[in-house]
Design a protein around this motif. Structure first.
Motif, PDB file in Angstrom:
ATOM      1  N   SER A 121      70.254  61.647  30.728  1.00  0.00           N
ATOM      2  CA  SER A 121      70.511  60.948  29.469  1.00  0.00           C
ATOM      3  C   SER A 121      69.190  60.805  28.720  1.00  0.00           C
ATOM      4  O   SER A 121      68.119  60.825  29.314  1.00  0.00           O
ATOM      5  N   LEU A 122      69.282  60.694  27.446  1.00  0.00           N
ATOM      6  CA  LEU A 122      68.084  60.566  26.626  1.00  0.00           C
ATOM      7  C   LEU A 122      67.477  59.178  26.779  1.00  0.00           C
ATOM      8  O   LEU A 122      68.177  58.170  26.825  1.00  0.00           O
ATOM      9  N   ASP A 123      66.158  59.101  26.806  1.00  0.00           N
ATOM     10  CA  ASP A 123      65.462  57.821  26.832  1.00  0.00           C
ATOM     11  C   ASP A 123      65.336  57.337  25.395  1.00  0.00           C
ATOM     12  O   ASP A 123      64.676  57.961  24.577  1.00  0.00           O
ATOM     13  N   ARG A 124      65.985  56.257  25.074  1.00  0.00           N
ATOM     14  CA  ARG A 124      65.994  55.751  23.705  1.00  0.00           C
ATOM     15  C   ARG A 124      64.991  54.609  23.493  1.00  0.00           C
ATOM     16  O   ARG A 124      64.989  53.952  22.476  1.00  0.00           O
ATOM     17  N   GLY A 125      64.147  54.363  24.457  1.00  0.00           N
ATOM     18  CA  GLY A 125      63.124  53.337  24.316  1.00  0.00           C
ATOM     19  C   GLY A 125      63.660  51.957  24.641  1.00  0.00           C
ATOM     20  O   GLY A 125      64.699  51.790  25.269  1.00  0.00           O
ATOM     21  N   LYS A 126      62.923  50.949  24.203  1.00  0.00           N
ATOM     22  CA  LYS A 126      63.239  49.563  24.489  1.00  0.00           C
ATOM     23  C   LYS A 126      64.555  49.166  23.816  1.00  0.00           C
ATOM     24  O   LYS A 126      64.827  49.533  22.686  1.00  0.00           O
ATOM     25  N   ASN A 127      65.366  48.389  24.545  1.00  0.00           N
ATOM     26  CA  ASN A 127      66.633  47.908  24.011  1.00  0.00           C
ATOM     27  C   ASN A 127      66.343  46.824  22.962  1.00  0.00           C
ATOM     28  O   ASN A 127      65.646  45.858  23.235  1.00  0.00           O
ATOM     29  N   ILE A 128      66.873  46.978  21.762  1.00  0.00           N
ATOM     30  CA  ILE A 128      66.610  46.053  20.668  1.00  0.00           C
ATOM     31  C   ILE A 128      67.728  45.021  20.608  1.00  0.00           C
ATOM     32  O   ILE A 128      68.901  45.370  20.579  1.00  0.00           O
ATOM     33  N   ARG A 129      67.328  43.741  20.607  1.00  0.00           N
ATOM     34  CA  ARG A 129      68.298  42.644  20.534  1.00  0.00           C
ATOM     35  C   ARG A 129      67.846  41.657  19.461  1.00  0.00           C
ATOM     36  O   ARG A 129      66.656  41.467  19.255  1.00  0.00           O
ATOM     37  N   PRO A 130      68.802  40.991  18.807  1.00  0.00           N
ATOM     38  CA  PRO A 130      68.429  40.004  17.794  1.00  0.00           C
ATOM     39  C   PRO A 130      67.823  38.753  18.433  1.00  0.00           C
ATOM     40  O   PRO A 130      68.135  38.416  19.577  1.00  0.00           O
ATOM     41  N   ASN A 131      66.950  38.068  17.699  1.00  0.00           N
ATOM     42  CA  ASN A 131      66.344  36.829  18.201  1.00  0.00           C
ATOM     43  C   ASN A 131      67.366  35.717  18.312  1.00  0.00           C
ATOM     44  O   ASN A 131      67.332  34.924  19.245  1.00  0.00           O
ATOM     45  N   GLU A 132      68.273  35.639  17.358  1.00  0.00           N
ATOM     46  CA  GLU A 132      69.294  34.605  17.358  1.00  0.00           C
ATOM     47  C   GLU A 132      70.666  35.251  17.265  1.00  0.00           C
ATOM     48  O   GLU A 132      70.848  36.236  16.571  1.00  0.00           O
ATOM     49  N   THR A 133      71.619  34.681  17.985  1.00  0.00           N
ATOM     50  CA  THR A 133      72.989  35.176  17.924  1.00  0.00           C
ATOM     51  C   THR A 133      73.895  34.051  17.443  1.00  0.00           C
ATOM     52  O   THR A 133      73.502  32.884  17.446  1.00  0.00           O
ATOM     53  N   PHE A 134      75.098  34.394  17.046  1.00  0.00           N
ATOM     54  CA  PHE A 134      76.053  33.395  16.592  1.00  0.00           C
ATOM     55  C   PHE A 134      77.446  33.871  16.938  1.00  0.00           C
ATOM     56  O   PHE A 134      77.665  35.035  17.255  1.00  0.00           O
ATOM     57  N   THR A 135      78.391  32.937  16.894  1.00  0.00           N
ATOM     58  CA  THR A 135      79.782  33.253  17.182  1.00  0.00           C
ATOM     59  C   THR A 135      80.597  33.023  15.907  1.00  0.00           C
ATOM     60  O   THR A 135      80.093  32.501  14.911  1.00  0.00           O
ATOM     61  N   GLN A 136      81.875  33.368  15.974  1.00  0.00           N
ATOM     62  CA  GLN A 136      82.748  33.139  14.831  1.00  0.00           C
ATOM     63  C   GLN A 136      82.923  31.647  14.566  1.00  0.00           C
ATOM     64  O   GLN A 136      83.083  31.224  13.426  1.00  0.00           O
ATOM     65  N   ASP A 137      82.861  30.839  15.627  1.00  0.00           N
ATOM     66  CA  ASP A 137      82.958  29.392  15.442  1.00  0.00           C
ATOM     67  C   ASP A 137      81.777  28.868  14.620  1.00  0.00           C
ATOM     68  O   ASP A 137      81.924  27.948  13.823  1.00  0.00           O
TER      69      ASP A 137
END
Length: 117
Positions: A15-31
């Protein structure tokens, strides 16, 4: 095998190496979306200032410059403001109210036209 075939070939083993996994600093829900957020205070622009030109002849310019040279105003613009204020202050009350209403209307129009840009 030509170039086209090699480009279409899938390498199933690696599989291709796509580098570091990018995640958001803050998450939220529908609530979180349903909750009322704090409304930011919207400041209303009271007035705007921008340059506008008027055409005058050399005689009027010389008169304004003379007032400035006498030390009554710092500039021709200042001399013109001085003259307008003196004239308006000498108006009868009813005429001055009409002037102030017209002036406020024009200032409000400028705010609407220029403040949102």
């Amino acid at each position: 095998m030509n170039n086209r075939d090699s480009l279409l070939r899938v390498n199933k083993g690696n599989s291709l190496d796509r580098g570091k996994n990018i995640r958001p600093n803050e998450t939220f829900t529908q609530d979180d979306l349903k909750k009322e957020s704090k409304k930011e205070k919207i400041t209303k622009t009271e007035f705007v200032t921008y340059y506008a030109n008027i055409r005058i002849n050399n005689h009027i310019r010389n008169q304004l410059q003379s007032l400035s040279l006498m030390g009554l105003a710092k500039s021709q613009k200042g001399a013109l403001e001085l003259l307008i204020n003196e004239y308006v202050n000498g108006m009868p009350e009813e005429l001055r109210r009409e002037y102030e209403l017209n002036y406020k209307t024009l200032e409000d129009r400028d705010v609407k036209l220029k403040a949102n840009k």
